[in-house]
Design an enzyme around this catalytic site. Structure first.
Site, PDB file in Angstrom:
ATOM      1  N   GLU A 177       0.817  -1.209   0.000  1.00  0.00           N
ATOM      2  CA  GLU A 177       0.000   0.000   0.000  1.00  0.00           C
ATOM      3  C   GLU A 177       0.858   1.270   0.000  1.00  0.00           C
ATOM      4  OE1 GLU A 177      -3.484   1.451   2.882  1.00  0.00           O
ATOM      5  OE2 GLU A 177      -3.257  -0.683   2.594  1.00  0.00           O
ATOM      6  N   ASP A 178       1.994   1.206   0.713  1.00  0.00           N
ATOM      7  CA  ASP A 178       2.762   2.439   0.932  1.00  0.00           C
ATOM      8  C   ASP A 178       3.980   2.600   0.016  1.00  0.00           C
ATOM      9  OD1 ASP A 178       0.993   2.962   2.921  1.00  0.00           O
ATOM     10  OD2 ASP A 178       2.254   2.217   4.541  1.00  0.00           O
TER      11      ASP A 178
END
Length: 729
Positions: free
Chosen positions: A88-89
């Site tokens: 996600e990051d």
């Protein structure tokens, strides 16, 4: 000033602690894989910090720690927990993870990675995310267990978040994650999540109850010591190996009891439970539990209505224990739970502990497996939108159970309050669809009959029988609801199509063009919201095509309306109540946003409140402790707006007070005197009901703010004969 060296040491300390807990179950290559995952995560998050200012890597480490220490998961889960935010990051893709760490880890991380993309209007991103996560339930339950660990750590560190985020995250937790932890048998986590929810949404009550628990601790410990002393001696005499724990109930469950039974903290009799944990071999478990029950009841008188035997019939989340409530020598009821070490581990760690005992004990396992299979069916067969789906899913989480039998004696476990119709759908969807009625214990009963433990049920069917809207009122299982809704949706589609043809035919006869303007006139004339509804009503005979006449299309469309529309009506009410638009600060600044006070919880100045964006312009103000707030904040977090009261001139707000006490002549007179004379409060209504010398009643009063209301409640509490006074929503 940040000290990189100190931070590095801190990170390593957490990492080593994780390895220490994982060590007992590590196999050949496991330590290497965990190290690789740790390094990948450190690298991915190297420049990131949490809201609290600490290095981000401490979060994945903490999640992995909870997964191992508190849920009892293994290496694959540690690896997935360490890297759960990497995709996600950062630039890393699921494919990279699969290549480096294998498909199990990749699949779990994919389940944990938030969904992105376009959403239907009226659906909610959180609900979509949750639905996606649940779809992985059919592949791997670990996704949800790690998600629970992630949520627990977020809740433990919620202090550093801004207020509106705290409310949103806490409500979402209460709405979904606490019930899910309960259903997967993680009782310790479920209780902590509930308590943390209370800490952030109703801080005063939380502090108040935790202080009271603290103040009564030493007295409680002495009481427990005295209570278990004779039992301990007797257990030793019988040669039992055992441990005894006394633990207070969670703050949230105490508050629930206070509200539900309308009592004070001091009146709660079972503030704590005493747990006796036996160390016995598997084959002696049942006999040992009942023998200990018999020893306890030799010393203390049991309450026959409070015996719960989950040793012979475990709950469907696998929970096994024998509970009894007994009368102590000091006149207090005490709940005693009797279980073995295996049962205790399953009760604390739930689903994960089942795997450990899977080969030895397949009964409890199968009950949980059955539930998970049910959820799978529900997920796969569900066409509803995400919010409707969430609602269905939640109904399946917090349920007590009822045990019933088929005519051949097969045990069927259904949710509490399930009906004969639920039973029919449980046996087979087609039997449910054509169910006419049932015989329970040989007697004929209607579809809506609520089942009781031990009922034997035979279903009667007919090919002519079809589901109708009424059925939705008396089914509680999600299988029955979704099948009935599906049928009704199809039926409605078919009917609407027939209605369309009938309507077109009628307009043809009248030589009226099928234009938007003409259709709108029809909708207005029959007061129907949508075209589909109009078609449906025509097909089902509620609108007779003969009543569609030329005059509808030629008459002047604009009739003056004498009735206020709901928005104007609300404004009128607010004018009368004296609420004006500069009393609240909404969002970041005072603005002249239009708002209305939510009727479900009637907030007054001084209450902790938030705003909910209803439409483009309107904001509805709720108390943060309002029942509906939990649902709004968890499903529509993006429409939540900060709001707080400003210091205002004296204005009156309506509030409700519930009062209870012993009846006497002149009591109502004394109460009304306190209200009108001493505090200049106007009373709108009072209803008091007296029965067998006890009265209970509700009083609606106008007050300025919470301080004003508290003063009034205190003074009313001093009236002779009044036992309890509290605000109600």
């Amino acid at each position: 000033m940040i000290d990189p060296e100190a931070e590095r040491k801190e990170i390593l300390r957490h990492y080593r602690r994780l390895l220490r807990y994982a060590k007992p179950f590590l196999k050949d290559n496991d330590a290497k894989i965990i190290k690789k995952a740790f390094n990948t995560s450190v690298e991915a998050h190297k420049d990131m910090r949490r809201k609290s200012g600490e290095p981000y890597i401490l979060h994945p480490l903490a999640v992995a720690q909870i997964a191992v220490e508190e849920i009892g998961l293994g290496t694959t889960s540690i690896v997935a927990a360490l890297m759960h935010d990497v995709v996600e990051d950062t630039e890393m893709e699921i494919a990279d993870i699969e290549r480096e760490f294998g498909s199990s880890v990749a699949r779990i991380i994919e389940g944990l990675t938030k969904i992105s993309g376009v959403f239907d209007y009226g659906s909610s991103q959180q609900a979509e995310n949750f639905r996606k996560m649940l779809l992985t339930l059919s592949d791997d339950v670990r996704v949800i267990l790690i998600k629970l660990a992630d949520r627990l750590h977020n809740m433990r560190t919620l202090d550093s978040m801004p207020r509106h985020k705290q409310l949103k995250i806490a409500s979402e937790t209460m709405y979904l994650y606490a019930p899910l932890a309960h259903r997967l048998g993680l009782y310790a986590i479920k209780s902590e999540l509930e308590d943390l929810y209370l800490k952030y949404t109703d801080t005063e009550t939380y502090k108040d109850i935790s202080n009271k628990i603290r103040q009564t601790r030493s007295a409680r410990n002495k009481f427990i010591k005295d209570f278990i002393h004779p039992i301990e001696e007797e257990l030793r005499r019988h040669g039992f190996k055992f441990a005894i724990k006394g633990r207070p109930k969670s703050i949230y469950s105490i508050l629930k009891k206070i509200k539900k039974q309308n009592i004070t903290f001091d009146e709660i009799y079972d503030l704590f439970a005493i747990r006796i944990i036996l160390d016995v071999p598997l084959e002696n478990e049942k006999a040992a539990c009942w023998q200990v029950y018999s020893i306890i009841t030799d010393f203390y008188q049991p309450n026959p209505d409070r015996l719960r035997d989950w040793v012979n019939t475990p709950k469907s989340n696998g929970y096994e224990s024998l509970h009894t409530t007994v009368m102590s020598k000091s006149g207090q009821w005490v709940e005693v739970q009797i279980r073995t070490q295996r049962m205790d581990e399953i009760a604390e760690r739930g689903y994960a502990a089942h795997w450990k005992y899977k080969t030895e004990n397949s009964v409890a396992e199968s009950a949980l497996e059955q539930w998970i299979n049910k959820v799978r069916d529900m997920l796969e067969g569900n066409t509803a939108n995400a919010l409707e789906f969430m609602d269905e899913f939640r109904k399946n989480l917090f349920v007590e159970e009822v045990f019933v039998f088929t005519p051949k004696g097969e045990l069927i476990i259904l949710p509490d309050k399930a009906t004969a119709l639920d039973f029919a759908f449980e046996i087979h969807s087609q039997i449910g669809m054509h169910c006419l009625g049932a015989k329970v214990n040989q007697k004929l009963v209607p579809l809506s009959y609520k089942l009781h433990n031990g009922d034997q049920v035979e279903i009667l069917t007919s090919q002519k029988q079809k589901p109708n809207e009424e059925w939705l009122k008396y089914v509680v299982t999600s299988k029955a609801r979704s099948r009935i809704k599906e049928y009704l949706r199809e039926e409605r589609k078919y009917k609407s199509e027939q209605g369309r043809l009938l309507l077109e035919k009628r307009l043809d006869q009248l030589k009226i063009a099928d234009t938007n303007a003409n259709i709108n006139k029809l909708l207005a004339f029959f007061n129907v919201p949508t075209l589909q509804d109009l078609y449906y009503r025509v097909a089902s005979g509620r609108i007779d095509p003969k009543n569609i006449k030329e005059v509808i299309f030629t008459a002047a469309a604009d009739k003056p309306s004498s009735i206020l529309d709901p928005k104007s009506f609300d404004k009128e009410v607010q004018k009368i109540r004296g609420v004006n638009s500069d009393m609240l600060v909404i969002g970041e600044h005072t603005s002249n946003m239009k708002y209305k006070i939510a009727k479900c919880c009637n907030p007054i100045p001084g209450d902790d409140v938030f705003g909910f964006e209803e439409g483009d312009e309107d904001i509805e103000i709720h108390r943060t402790s309002c029942q509906r707030a939990v649902e709004l904040m968890s499903n529509y977090g993006n429409r939540i707006v900060k709001a707080k009261w400003t210091d205002q001139q004296e204005l009156a707000f309506l509030a409700g007070i519930h009062i209870k006490g012993t009846d006497r002549v002149g009591l109502v007179n004394d109460l009304t005197k306190v209200i009108s004379n001493s505090l200049k409060v106007n009373m709108r209504s009072i209803t008091i009901d007296s029965h067998d010398g006890i009265f209970e009643g509700n009083i609606m009063v106008f007050v300025n703010d919470t301080g004003h209301l508290d003063k009034l409640i205190q003074r009313m509490g001093r009236v002779n004969g009044v036992l309890a006074v509290e605000r109600f929503e």
